[in-house]
Structure formats: C-alpha cells, structure tokens
Design a protein around this motif. Structure first.
Motif, short mmCIF file in Angstrom:
data_model
loop_
_atom_site.label_atom_id
_atom_site.label_comp_id
_atom_site.label_asym_id
_atom_site.label_seq_id
_atom_site.Cartn_x
_atom_site.Cartn_y
_atom_site.Cartn_z
N LEU A 78 0.87 -1.17 0.06
CA LEU A 78 -0.04 -0.05 0.02
C LEU A 78 0.91 1.23 0.10
O LEU A 78 1.67 1.31 0.90
N ILE A 80 1.10 5.26 0.13
CA ILE A 80 0.20 6.45 0.40
C ILE A 80 1.06 7.54 -0.45
O ILE A 80 2.19 7.84 0.03
N CYS A 86 3.47 12.55 -5.88
CA CYS A 86 2.12 12.54 -6.15
C CYS A 86 1.84 12.57 -7.51
O CYS A 86 0.67 12.64 -7.85
N GLY A 89 0.47 8.53 -9.80
CA GLY A 89 0.08 7.22 -9.25
C GLY A 89 -0.24 6.12 -9.67
O GLY A 89 0.08 4.75 -9.63
N GLU A 90 -0.98 6.22 -11.04
CA GLU A 90 -1.42 5.08 -11.85
C GLU A 90 -0.36 4.54 -12.55
O GLU A 90 -0.27 3.14 -12.59
N ALA A 93 1.59 2.47 -9.85
CA ALA A 93 0.85 1.44 -9.53
C ALA A 93 0.72 0.21 -10.42
O ALA A 93 0.96 -0.87 -10.20
N THR A 99 -1.04 -0.92 -4.30
CA THR A 99 -2.35 -0.08 -4.27
C THR A 99 -1.82 1.40 -3.92
O THR A 99 -1.07 1.58 -2.79
N TYR A 100 -2.08 2.43 -4.86
CA TYR A 100 -1.60 3.73 -4.68
C TYR A 100 -2.69 4.78 -4.27
O TYR A 100 -3.73 4.66 -5.06
N THR A 101 -2.52 5.58 -3.51
CA THR A 101 -3.79 6.58 -3.09
C THR A 101 -3.24 7.91 -2.70
O THR A 101 -2.10 7.72 -1.80
N LEU A 102 -3.75 8.98 -2.89
CA LEU A 102 -3.21 10.23 -2.53
C LEU A 102 -4.20 10.55 -1.38
O LEU A 102 -4.00 11.69 -0.85
N GLU A 103 -5.27 9.85 -1.10
CA GLU A 103 -6.23 9.94 -0.05
C GLU A 103 -5.90 9.37 1.04
O GLU A 103 -5.24 8.16 1.15
N TRP A 105 -5.89 6.57 3.94
CA TRP A 105 -6.36 5.18 3.99
C TRP A 105 -7.02 5.00 5.30
O TRP A 105 -6.15 5.01 6.11
#
Length: 253
Positions: A78, A80, A86, A89-90, A93, A99-103, A105
């Motif tokens: 995971l 972050i 930033c 991410g896509e 990933a 699993t990449y997210t800017l939000e 978790w």
C-alpha cells in the motif's frame, strides 16, 4: 485489510538519499517476504517522480523492481502518495502492482483499526498556504502543462524547488501532526492507530484511545515501524546490518 506483520516505511526521498540509504532499503525489501506479510509506504519514496507518457525517471529503478517482486511474492504493498511523489500514481501502481492513493486510507491492519495519511496539509493553520498551492500543483491542467516539459529540464526544476520541504525535520518537532493524530484517536468513532509521514520525526506514543506512529525519514535514520496484531514497534537498521528494536507499544484493549 492488510495482514500482519506489516512493515511501514516513510520518506525515503530517492534522488537525494545517499547510495548507502538506497542499498539498505533494497536489502530490507528483498528480505521482506521472510519477515512480513504486507508493506506500507508512507509517501515521498522519491524526492521527485512524474509520469510522462513515454519517459520514466531512472531514479529508484531498482527499488521499483523490488516492489514489483514483492507483489509477485504475494506481499501486498500500500503506497500513500506524498507531496514529492504525487504525480504518477497510476503509472507507479501499474509498474509495481502496489495500491496507490493520494487520499488518507482507513482500514484494518491485522487487529488494528488504522488511519494512514502522509501528513502534508493536515495542520489547520500552519498548512493553509500550502493547501492552496497544492490545489494548483495537482490540478489536471497544471499536470498536463508540466508534461510538455522535457524530463531532464522538468526534473531539475522540481529538485531545486523541493529543497525546503525535504530538508531536515519539521520545525515543530512533529508536534503538529501528533496533535492531528491525537484528535483522530480521541474521537468516539476514531481509529486505534494513526500513522503519518512527512515530518521526518520518528515517533511512537500512546495518544487518545490508541497509538500514534511516524516512521520518520528513512534517508535520515533508516528507521521503520512494524505492526503486529498485539503491538507496534519502532526499529532501525544499524551500520552493522542488524535490526534494533528501539521501542514497542502494546495494542490497547
């Protein structure tokens, strides 16, 4: 849900990190399938990373390959996103399987109800100017315009402008993010574990109804967190290549 043991790494800043820091990180990642069942990256793995359509930054290539190997070995990753990595991410990933997210978790890591966030922009007053700037920098139009710059030139510009936000540790000693985490841990419906990055201040302490942690900055300390079902510990790779346990906190009932 992420299985335990879960290793948590923060703020590696590949591109300005020393060759020794990168070697220690690669060793850690290659040994991970023997010691952990999941990995969390708390942002700023790179000091700068951008996903151009037909070009890829060469910095950290071996680290990205090691992350892909972890996924192939069945270890979920995971990621972050931070304020330095930033813009891609896509692509990150797709290349690594993470699993990449800017939000932020929120979910379970073993028996811990957990909230993870890089930490940039979370302080209400101090980070207000940065939040306005972040809105511009992450706007699709800004990203599209930046993508037209030659990667060599664009990278030099980004590295020069990022010196302030990567230099040393937070001026407040991490107290601002600790206050943010404590507020979340105090809420009636809050998590039992909050983990941030960004401040570069290694921290592990009881707070509110649970535990607050920060893995610090790998490129400064070579520290990391290990989350087990019944405890969380802060550890460090020593110069001799051994892993030392600095402190540990048992999960509150």
């Amino acid at each position: 849900m992420l299985p335990t043991p879960c290793h948590v790494l923060g703020d590696v800043h590949l591109g300005v990190a020393s060759a020794d820091s990168e070697r220690r990180l690669l060793r850690h990642l290659r040994l991970l399938p023997e010691t952990a069942r999941s990995l969390v990256i708390m942002g700023d793995l790179f000091d700068f990373w951008f996903a151009w359509e037909h070009a890829m930054p060469r910095t950290g290539f071996r680290v990205l390959a090691a992350l892909a190997d972890l996924r192939d070995a069945g270890v979920p990753v995971l990621w972050i996103g931070g304020n330095h990595d930033c813009w891609g991410g896509e692509t990150l990933a797709l290349e690594t399987g993470a699993t990449y997210t800017l939000e932020p978790w929120r979910g379970r890591i073993g028996r811990w109800e957990t909230l993870l966030a890089h930490g940039d922009g979370l302080r209400t007053k101090e980070d207000a100017p940065y939040r306005r700037l972040r809105t511009v920098l992450r706007h699709p139009w800004s990203i599209a315009a930046y993508s037209w710059l030659h990667p060599d030139f664009a990278t030099r510009v980004a590295m020069r402008s990022s010196k302030t936000s990567r230099k040393g540790r937070a001026r407040d000693g991490g107290s601002g993010l600790l206050a943010v985490g404590t507020a979340a841990l105090t809420a009636a419906d809050g998590p039992r574990l909050v983990v941030h990055g960004h401040s570069h201040v290694p921290t592990l302490t009881a707070a509110g109804r649970g535990v607050y942690g920060n893995a610090g900055a790998w490129y400064l300390d070579h520290q990391f967190l290990v989350i087990d079902d019944d405890a969380i510990s802060r550890r460090q790779w020593s110069a001799s290549g051994d892993v030392d346990v600095i402190e540990s906190i048992t999960r509150p009932d």
